[in-house]
Design a protein around this motif. Structure first.
Motif, PDB file in Angstrom:
ATOM      1  N   LYS A 213      -6.500   0.519  -1.628  1.00 50.85           N
ATOM      2  CA  LYS A 213      -5.270   1.240  -1.297  1.00 50.85           C
ATOM      3  C   LYS A 213      -4.115   0.753  -2.169  1.00 50.85           C
ATOM      4  O   LYS A 213      -3.265   1.540  -2.596  1.00 50.85           O
ATOM      5  CB  LYS A 213      -4.934   1.066   0.183  1.00 50.85           C
TER       6      LYS A 213
ATOM      7  N   GLN B 181       0.829   5.233   3.448  1.00 51.22           N
ATOM      8  CA  GLN B 181      -0.464   4.617   3.726  1.00 51.22           C
ATOM      9  C   GLN B 181      -0.338   3.542   4.800  1.00 51.22           C
ATOM     10  O   GLN B 181      -1.231   3.376   5.630  1.00 51.22           O
ATOM     11  CB  GLN B 181      -1.041   4.006   2.449  1.00 51.22           C
TER      12      GLN B 181
ATOM     13  N   VAL C 293       0.819  -1.212   0.000  1.00 53.94           N
ATOM     14  CA  VAL C 293       0.000   0.000   0.000  1.00 53.94           C
ATOM     15  C   VAL C 293       0.853   1.262   0.000  1.00 53.94           C
ATOM     16  O   VAL C 293       0.332   2.368  -0.112  1.00 53.94           O
ATOM     17  CB  VAL C 293      -0.951   0.025   1.225  1.00 53.94           C
TER      18      VAL C 293
ATOM     19  N   THR D 262      -7.867   7.564  -3.782  1.00 54.72           N
ATOM     20  CA  THR D 262      -8.300   6.178  -3.901  1.00 54.72           C
ATOM     21  C   THR D 262      -9.567   6.116  -4.729  1.00 54.72           C
ATOM     22  O   THR D 262     -10.202   7.140  -4.991  1.00 54.72           O
ATOM     23  CB  THR D 262      -8.589   5.587  -2.507  1.00 54.72           C
TER      24      THR D 262
ATOM     25  N   CYS E  47      -2.510   3.125   8.131  1.00 56.27           N
ATOM     26  CA  CYS E  47      -3.276   1.898   8.421  1.00 56.27           C
ATOM     27  C   CYS E  47      -3.114   1.449   9.864  1.00 56.27           C
ATOM     28  O   CYS E  47      -3.987   0.758  10.404  1.00 56.27           O
ATOM     29  CB  CYS E  47      -2.854   0.775   7.480  1.00 56.27           C
TER      30      CYS E  47
ATOM     31  N   ALA F  59      -5.108   8.579   0.247  1.00 52.13           N
ATOM     32  CA  ALA F  59      -4.495   7.308   0.617  1.00 52.13           C
ATOM     33  C   ALA F  59      -3.705   7.390   1.906  1.00 52.13           C
ATOM     34  O   ALA F  59      -3.347   6.399   2.475  1.00 52.13           O
ATOM     35  CB  ALA F  59      -3.577   6.841  -0.504  1.00 52.13           C
ATOM     36  N   SER F  60      -3.380   8.580   2.413  1.00 53.32           N
ATOM     37  CA  SER F  60      -2.592   8.653   3.642  1.00 53.32           C
ATOM     38  C   SER F  60      -3.164   9.688   4.580  1.00 53.32           C
ATOM     39  O   SER F  60      -2.873  10.859   4.477  1.00 53.32           O
ATOM     40  CB  SER F  60      -1.134   8.980   3.321  1.00 53.32           C
TER      41      SER F  60
ATOM     42  N   CYS G 156     -10.984  -2.557   1.308  1.00 50.32           N
ATOM     43  CA  CYS G 156     -10.234  -1.300   1.462  1.00 50.32           C
ATOM     44  C   CYS G 156      -8.773  -1.509   1.087  1.00 50.32           C
ATOM     45  O   CYS G 156      -8.167  -0.691   0.407  1.00 50.32           O
ATOM     46  CB  CYS G 156     -10.358  -0.791   2.898  1.00 50.32           C
TER      47      CYS G 156
END
Length: 552
Positions: free
Chosen positions: A326, A288, A284, A359, A292, A365-366, A322
């Motif tokens: 990602k 990211q 990912v 995304t 997570c 994404a982060s 998800c």
């Protein structure tokens, strides 16, 4: 009547087909039928770009039409604009609802759908049109070895054989399978063999102290009777299983301070989790991956499977959909960066993993934040109230303005009577008069002007205490409340979050950088030791550093 759209077979690429076994006789019959009459029922495809499409459902018709008519055959299609996850669900449910799919294939498909439904078995059963018991019985087959599933798939054994074998460790399954096939053992015969099998105490994950003198311990039996099974076995499977479950729960409980999600995984949970990866085909990206760690779907799996009973698998993502998005976002970001980099300097581009690429669902994404649990929400609201009271505590004029604003906006009922009575007792050392306005007026008049001034301030404090979160947030924003003056990283905050979330806080505040090479060593310790280390980093200035989760 609208004509069914067609696509030449040469432009249709096979997708992931949950059906792996195609009965040769039935395929031959289907091929001859299509050779004579063509394809009546459209296959389901999705666009790949240009003239190309990917096959989602209809693999048997696709194969038969290709053999009967070749790649220039105009195949009737139903076109769906869906993403990877939606395509998988369509493919799985379409195949499950058709005839002649082996239970083993149904099991694999069902496990994938459970994963796409984030582990919600009831929702998965609804999508497949199954009852929950049917789903659970199919998922139980996922503890079978590949060889057993293949034997069931190719009709070498019956469903009953596979269901019985699923209860055994995988090495025992593979040892029994050739005997069952070669000697054509019936399901009742296999059942007798397995019923005779006992639990091996050496494989137990629980404390076996009480087993030494237990009458169900075969070592005890061999000392009492002439005939007994091999030493070191337990003949009380119910007791063995109960102790095993309690130990699994105890193992999971010991991990709940470290991770947002702690889950005991069973047979059939194969696709409800995936190992979080930074790099590689399923990575990912670095940024990211850090984000997570604070996600409510990030955590640890405790194995409830026979071959890995009690083993712990950290760094698991329990939202596989998800995770797919990602990974796709990271890949798309790298692809998008590649032409621009190559064009600007002529060198082969090296795209950075992670970043803030959009995304497929429109999010970034982060976004590394601590999860807003109920405990964290309660903590931060209390912090806002306390900080606001401190800010206006020495400004009676501002206090009067805010009190007036609260009443003027129609929120006087939110003023906390309980809080104000507490302030009264501290200021006057007297119990407040209740339900008697005259007595209350007399009590107030008996106080000094200084106390009365402080009481007015106390009413404002009580109003701040009573405001609901929405209106409290509005007041904090109007006041431009600066939490940097009122908060510093402390043990009471860190105790509210998991170790994985502490990593996010360490990144936000710059503690990871300050710790350097010691960062991994610190987080290898217990939660309490991690907390002590994070609030005592030598040379680190904690002033003015507030994590995002505490801001309004």
């Amino acid at each position: 009547m609208q004509q069914q759209p067609t696509v030449l077979l040469r432009h249709i690429k096979p997708g992931r087909n949950p059906r792996t076994y195609f009965d040769p006789k039935k395929m031959a019959e289907l091929t001859e039928s299509i050779r004579a009459r063509g394809v009546d029922t459209p296959i389901i495809v999705r666009p790949l770009g240009g003239d190309d499409y990917e096959l989602i459902a209809g693999g048997r018709r696709y194969r038969a039409a290709l053999e009967a008519h070749g790649e220039d055959y105009p195949m009737p299609v139903s076109i769906r604009n869906v993403d990877d996850a939606e395509a998988r669900i369509i493919a799985l449910t379409e195949n499950i609802q058709r005839d002649d799919m082996a239970p083993s294939e149904e099991a694999v498909a069902a496990a994938e759908i459970v994963g796409l439904c984030q582990g919600d078995r009831d929702e998965a059963a609804r999508q497949m049109g199954w009852s929950r018991p049917v789903l659970d019985s199919r998922l139980a087959l996922m503890n079978c070895t590949k060889a057993v599933l293949e034997a069931l798939n190719t009709r070498q054994i019956k469903l009953g054989h596979a269901e019985l074998l699923a209860a055994l460790a995988k090495d025992k399954q593979d040892a029994l399978l050739p005997v069952i096939v070669a000697e054509k053992r019936t399901v009742p015969e296999l059942k007798k063999v397995i019923e005779a099998a006992s639990c091996v105490l050496s494989s137990a994950i629980f404390d076996k102290s009480d087993c030494a003198a237990c009458p169900h311990n075969s070592a005890t039996q061999s000392a009492l009777f002439g005939e007994s099974i091999a030493s070191g076995n337990c003949t009380n499977r119910a007791c063995f299983n109960d102790k095993t479950e309690k130990q699994l729960e105890a193992t999971a409980a010991g991990l709940r301070e470290e991770f947002p999600v702690v889950r005991i995984v069973r047979a059939g949970d194969n696709n409800t989790r995936t190992q979080l990866a930074v790099d590689g085909a399923n990575g990912v990206g670095e940024e990211q991956a850090k984000a997570c760690h604070a996600c409510q779907s990030y955590g640890v799996a405790v194995s409830g499977l026979p071959d890995s009973l009690g083993k712990i698998y950290r760094g698991q993502c329990f939202d596989t959909v998800c995770n797919m998005k990602k990974v796709a976002a990271r890949i798309n970001a790298e692809k998008a960066a590649a032409p621009a980099t190559a064009k600007s300097d002529g060198r082969k581009p090296v795209a950075k993993s992670g970043g803030t690429a959009a995304t497929p669902d429109g999010t970034n994404a982060s976004v590394a934040v601590v999860a807003e649990s109920d405990r964290v929400k309660t903590y931060r609201v209390a912090l806002w109230r306390k900080a606001l009271r401190r800010d206006i505590g020495n400004n009676s004029e501002l206090a009067r303005q805010y009190l007036t604003a609260i009443v003027l906006s129609g929120h006087s009922r939110q003023i906390s009577d309980t809080a104000f009575r507490g302030f009264w007792e501290r200021l006057t050392d007297e119990k407040p008069p209740v339900d008697d306005v005259a007595k209350a007026a007399t009590a107030v008049q008996a106080t000094s002007s200084e106390v009365q001034s402080n009481l007015l301030l106390a009413v404002t404090f009580a109003a701040i205490e009573g405001l609901d979160v929405t209106h409290l947030t509005q007041l904090c924003r109007h006041h431009k409340l600066d939490l940097k003056k009122h908060w510093k990283l402390s043990k009471d905050f860190l105790e509210l979050i998991t170790k994985s979330e502490m990593m996010v806080v360490a990144d936000e505040l710059g503690i990871r950088t300050a710790l350097g090479d010691n960062f991994k060593k610190v987080f290898a310790k217990s939660k309490n030791d991690v907390i002590e280390a994070l609030i005592a980093v030598e040379g680190f200035d904690y002033t003015g550093k507030v994590p995002k989760v505490l801001k309004f």
